[in-house]
Motif scaffolding. Structure first.
Motif, PDB file in Angstrom:
ATOM      1  N   PRO A  65       0.703  -1.161  -0.176  1.00  0.00           N
ATOM      2  CA  PRO A  65       0.108   0.178  -0.266  1.00  0.00           C
ATOM      3  C   PRO A  65       0.867   1.244   0.055  1.00  0.00           C
ATOM      4  O   PRO A  65       0.459   2.494  -0.213  1.00  0.00           O
ATOM      5  N   TYR A  66       2.104   1.203   0.137  1.00  0.00           N
ATOM      6  CA  TYR A  66       2.936   2.373   0.349  1.00  0.00           C
ATOM      7  C   TYR A  66       2.854   3.480  -0.617  1.00  0.00           C
ATOM      8  O   TYR A  66       2.388   4.549  -0.445  1.00  0.00           O
ATOM      9  N   PRO A  67       3.020   3.208  -2.020  1.00  0.00           N
ATOM     10  CA  PRO A  67       2.804   4.160  -2.898  1.00  0.00           C
ATOM     11  C   PRO A  67       1.500   4.958  -2.953  1.00  0.00           C
ATOM     12  O   PRO A  67       1.308   6.130  -3.172  1.00  0.00           O
ATOM     13  N   ASP A  68       0.369   4.189  -2.505  1.00  0.00           N
ATOM     14  CA  ASP A  68      -0.829   4.875  -2.287  1.00  0.00           C
ATOM     15  C   ASP A  68      -1.268   5.673  -1.263  1.00  0.00           C
ATOM     16  O   ASP A  68      -2.004   6.719  -1.436  1.00  0.00           O
ATOM     17  N   TRP A  69      -0.418   5.647  -0.171  1.00  0.00           N
ATOM     18  CA  TRP A  69      -0.573   6.809   0.691  1.00  0.00           C
ATOM     19  C   TRP A  69      -0.177   8.144   0.043  1.00  0.00           C
ATOM     20  O   TRP A  69      -0.725   9.144   0.779  1.00  0.00           O
ATOM     21  N   PHE A  70       0.537   8.273  -0.779  1.00  0.00           N
ATOM     22  CA  PHE A  70       1.088   9.757  -1.375  1.00  0.00           C
ATOM     23  C   PHE A  70      -0.297  10.233  -1.981  1.00  0.00           C
ATOM     24  O   PHE A  70      -0.362  11.413  -2.418  1.00  0.00           O
ATOM     25  N   LEU A  71      -1.309   9.498  -2.464  1.00  0.00           N
ATOM     26  CA  LEU A  71      -2.501  10.046  -3.070  1.00  0.00           C
ATOM     27  C   LEU A  71      -3.645  10.130  -1.879  1.00  0.00           C
ATOM     28  O   LEU A  71      -4.559  10.693  -2.387  1.00  0.00           O
TER      29      LEU A  71
END
Length: 179
Positions: free
Chosen positions: A26-32
């Motif tokens: 899920p890490y990349p989605d946290w930036f959204l």
């Protein structure tokens, strides 16, 4: 992932170096997620997966920062990151930063547990004697966390950060390790 892969553990969390393995979770989605990056510098522009991948790759061999992934142990999942940034080996100081991306773990003391582990690591293994952090003055949670960790407010940068359409104050905190 086995429990032995963690550098540090408590009963609830484990810390390990952030790696490309976290990119498939899920890490990349946290930036959204606007709530996740509401009070930190990630709000400036959404990060693409390529930007996040480049960031993770840039950590290899960089002695000026240490970024650790925070994992919950039950269930074992990546829930955030904690870092020492701008590590100054000459002056023995660093800046502490947080990104708790999994909102289901907010307000449970996870950031405090992770910070206590990382501060101990910085003191014992990196010979750091001073830690700092900065946060928006209206970020009540982060201001409380700084105080719980024993940080003292050292000042305010007035109207220092453009955030949500206006300039906002940034509270500066410091913690000096007792000899």
């Amino acid at each position: 992932m086995s429990q032995q892969t963690f550098l540090y553990r408590t009963e609830r969390i484990g810390l390990r170096p952030l790696s490309s393995e976290e990119l498939s979770g899920p890490y990349p989605d946290w930036f959204l997620d606007e709530q996740v990056h509401r009070y930190n510098s990630h709000f400036r522009k959404p990060s693409s997966i390529d930007e996040v991948r480049k960031f993770v790759a840039s950590l290899v061999g960089d002695s000026s920062r240490l970024v650790l992934a925070i994992y919950s142990l039950l269930p074992q999942q990546h829930i955030g990151n904690i870092s020492l940034q701008q590590i100054d080996h000459f002056n023995h100081c660093a800046e502490l930063a947080f990104l708790l991306g999994d909102r289901s773990w907010w307000n449970q003391g996870i950031a405090q547990e992770a910070a206590e582990l990382l501060i101990r690591h910085g003191r014992d293994y990196l010979a750091l004697r001073r830690f700092s952090l900065g946060c928006l003055a209206d970020n009540k949670g982060m201001n409380r966390l700084a105080e719980k960790l024993g940080f003292a407010q050292e000042g305010v940068l007035q109207k220092a950060l453009w955030h949500c359409g206006e300039f906002r104050d940034v509270n500066l905190y410091g913690y000096v390790v007792e000899s």
